[in-house]
Design a protein around this motif. Structure first.
Motif, PDB file in Angstrom:
ATOM      1  N   SER A 288      14.737 -27.606 -22.333  1.00 27.93           N
ATOM      2  CA  SER A 288      13.833 -28.658 -21.859  1.00 27.93           C
ATOM      3  C   SER A 288      13.108 -28.251 -20.579  1.00 27.93           C
ATOM      4  O   SER A 288      11.987 -28.681 -20.334  1.00 27.93           O
ATOM      5  N   SER A 289      13.753 -27.421 -19.765  1.00 27.55           N
ATOM      6  CA  SER A 289      13.131 -27.009 -18.504  1.00 27.55           C
ATOM      7  C   SER A 289      11.973 -26.045 -18.711  1.00 27.55           C
ATOM      8  O   SER A 289      11.164 -25.835 -17.799  1.00 27.55           O
TER       9      SER A 289
ATOM     10  N   THR B  36      17.626 -28.556 -14.683  1.00 27.47           N
ATOM     11  CA  THR B  36      18.775 -28.634 -15.577  1.00 27.47           C
ATOM     12  C   THR B  36      19.915 -29.458 -14.971  1.00 27.47           C
ATOM     13  O   THR B  36      20.619 -30.180 -15.689  1.00 27.47           O
TER      14      THR B  36
ATOM     15  N   PHE C  90      26.808 -32.654 -16.707  1.00 30.39           N
ATOM     16  CA  PHE C  90      26.922 -33.245 -18.044  1.00 30.39           C
ATOM     17  C   PHE C  90      28.239 -34.034 -18.179  1.00 30.39           C
ATOM     18  O   PHE C  90      28.270 -35.110 -18.749  1.00 30.39           O
TER      19      PHE C  90
ATOM     20  N   ASN D  39      20.405 -27.321 -24.521  1.00 29.98           N
ATOM     21  CA  ASN D  39      19.226 -28.192 -24.553  1.00 29.98           C
ATOM     22  C   ASN D  39      18.627 -28.378 -23.157  1.00 29.98           C
ATOM     23  O   ASN D  39      17.435 -28.623 -23.008  1.00 29.98           O
ATOM     24  N   ALA D  40      19.470 -28.281 -22.139  1.00 25.59           N
ATOM     25  CA  ALA D  40      18.986 -28.472 -20.761  1.00 25.59           C
ATOM     26  C   ALA D  40      17.998 -27.385 -20.351  1.00 25.59           C
ATOM     27  O   ALA D  40      16.866 -27.690 -19.936  1.00 25.59           O
TER      28      ALA D  40
ATOM     29  N   TYR E 246      18.786 -32.931 -15.537  1.00 22.14           N
ATOM     30  CA  TYR E 246      18.885 -33.234 -16.965  1.00 22.14           C
ATOM     31  C   TYR E 246      20.315 -33.623 -17.338  1.00 22.14           C
ATOM     32  O   TYR E 246      20.548 -34.626 -18.015  1.00 22.14           O
ATOM     33  N   GLY E 247      21.290 -32.823 -16.872  1.00 26.18           N
ATOM     34  CA  GLY E 247      22.685 -33.136 -17.162  1.00 26.18           C
ATOM     35  C   GLY E 247      23.128 -34.435 -16.525  1.00 26.18           C
ATOM     36  O   GLY E 247      23.880 -35.223 -17.134  1.00 26.18           O
TER      37      GLY E 247
ATOM     38  N   ALA F  10      23.688 -27.015 -15.578  1.00 25.09           N
ATOM     39  CA  ALA F  10      23.773 -28.309 -16.269  1.00 25.09           C
ATOM     40  C   ALA F  10      25.189 -28.662 -16.707  1.00 25.09           C
ATOM     41  O   ALA F  10      25.485 -29.846 -16.936  1.00 25.09           O
TER      42      ALA F  10
ATOM     43  N   GLY G 100      20.372 -22.090 -16.391  1.00 25.09           N
ATOM     44  CA  GLY G 100      20.249 -23.490 -16.784  1.00 25.09           C
ATOM     45  C   GLY G 100      21.524 -24.044 -17.389  1.00 25.09           C
ATOM     46  O   GLY G 100      21.927 -25.179 -17.098  1.00 25.09           O
TER      47      GLY G 100
END
Length: 268
Positions: free
Chosen positions: A80-81, A57, A150, A76-77, A60-61, A146, A142
């Motif tokens: 997705s994980s 996460t 972000f 969403n992070a 992802y961010g 994240a 998460g």
């Protein structure tokens, strides 16, 4: 002599009552709970899930910020994980079943709980509870991991974040139930993990790669795809989130039924 006979008779009268205070499904579940936390595997799986969630996460961010992605829900992070962290819970659920087959201790379990389906149901409920709690923890972690990277490319709406976390928890719980069913059907850790990996991850990737409307429709009925639509809840799916939930339930029920059939038909 009479006193001894009286005491023996009283003892006999007490035994049935004492026996009725335990056992049944609550006793089976309590037994499975104790057995699970007496081995190292669940702790390793849950710690691995936490570590992967935090790393994924955060990454992802960071990628969303670097690539200047549009603002999206911060939830969403962790959603997705799940494509990675779900396998920590799959391995945990598989271990609940196959570790007993590997050591033949399943015979003892079935001796103490002679109603076979009750054993499977207890293991399925246990995996669902662990998956539900783990899903909530993974989701909260998460979002926290994240949010900082972000840096303005995500928004935090409490209702949306809560709904995504709860959807993650439900997905993790149903995946655990499915894993228990497949494990009872196959009885080996390697076979169960291989089949679950194929159904959950490999097959959807193949269907997407090959493309076409028919294969896309098949992919929409796969558990990970349905779970993704449920967890994102963005309205872009070919069906509502509730339908995604029903698809997940159908997969879990089918796996549980297959495991129950094998458990009834074959010797331990």
């Amino acid at each position: 002599m009479s006193a001894v006979s009286t005491a023996t008779g009283a003892d006999r009268r007490e035994r049935p009552g004492t026996h009725r205070t335990g056992g049944g499904f609550p006793g089976a579940f309590a037994s499975e709970w104790t057995k699970l936390w007496s081995i190292r595997t669940p702790y390793v799986c849950l710690v691995a899930g936490l570590v992967v969630t935090g790393i994924f996460t955060f990454y992802y961010g960071s990628i969303a910020r670097i690539n200047d992605k549009p603002v999206q829900p911060v939830g969403n992070a962790p959603v997705s994980s799940v494509v990675l962290t779900q396998f920590a819970l799959v391995v945990l659920a598989v271990t609940v079943v196959t570790s007993e087959y590997a050591t033949s201790s399943v015979r003892t379990s079935l001796l103490w709980v002679p109603v076979r389906h009750r054993v499977q149901l207890a293991k399925a409920l246990l995996s669902a509870v662990v998956g539900l709690v783990a899903g909530v923890v993974f989701g909260v972690l998460g979002i926290a991991a994240a949010w900082v990277p972000f840096r303005g490319h995500a928004d935090f709406e409490l209702s949306k974040a809560v709904s995504q976390i709860l959807a993650m928890a439900v997905y993790c719980a149903l995946t655990g139930v499915m894993a228990v069913g497949v494990s009872f059907a196959l009885r080996t850790a390697a076979g169960a993990v291989a089949v679950l990996f194929f159904l959950i991850s490999a097959l959807p990737s193949m269907l997407i790669g090959l493309g076409g409307p028919v294969l896309s429709a098949v992919n929409d009925a796969m558990p990970q795809t349905a779970g993704g639509h449920l967890m994102l809840g963005d309205g872009s799916a070919p069906y509502p989130a509730a339908v995604g939930l029903l698809i997940l339930v159908a997969w879990a029920v089918a796996a549980h039924a297959a495991g129950a059939w094998v458990l009834r038909r074959r010797d331990a």
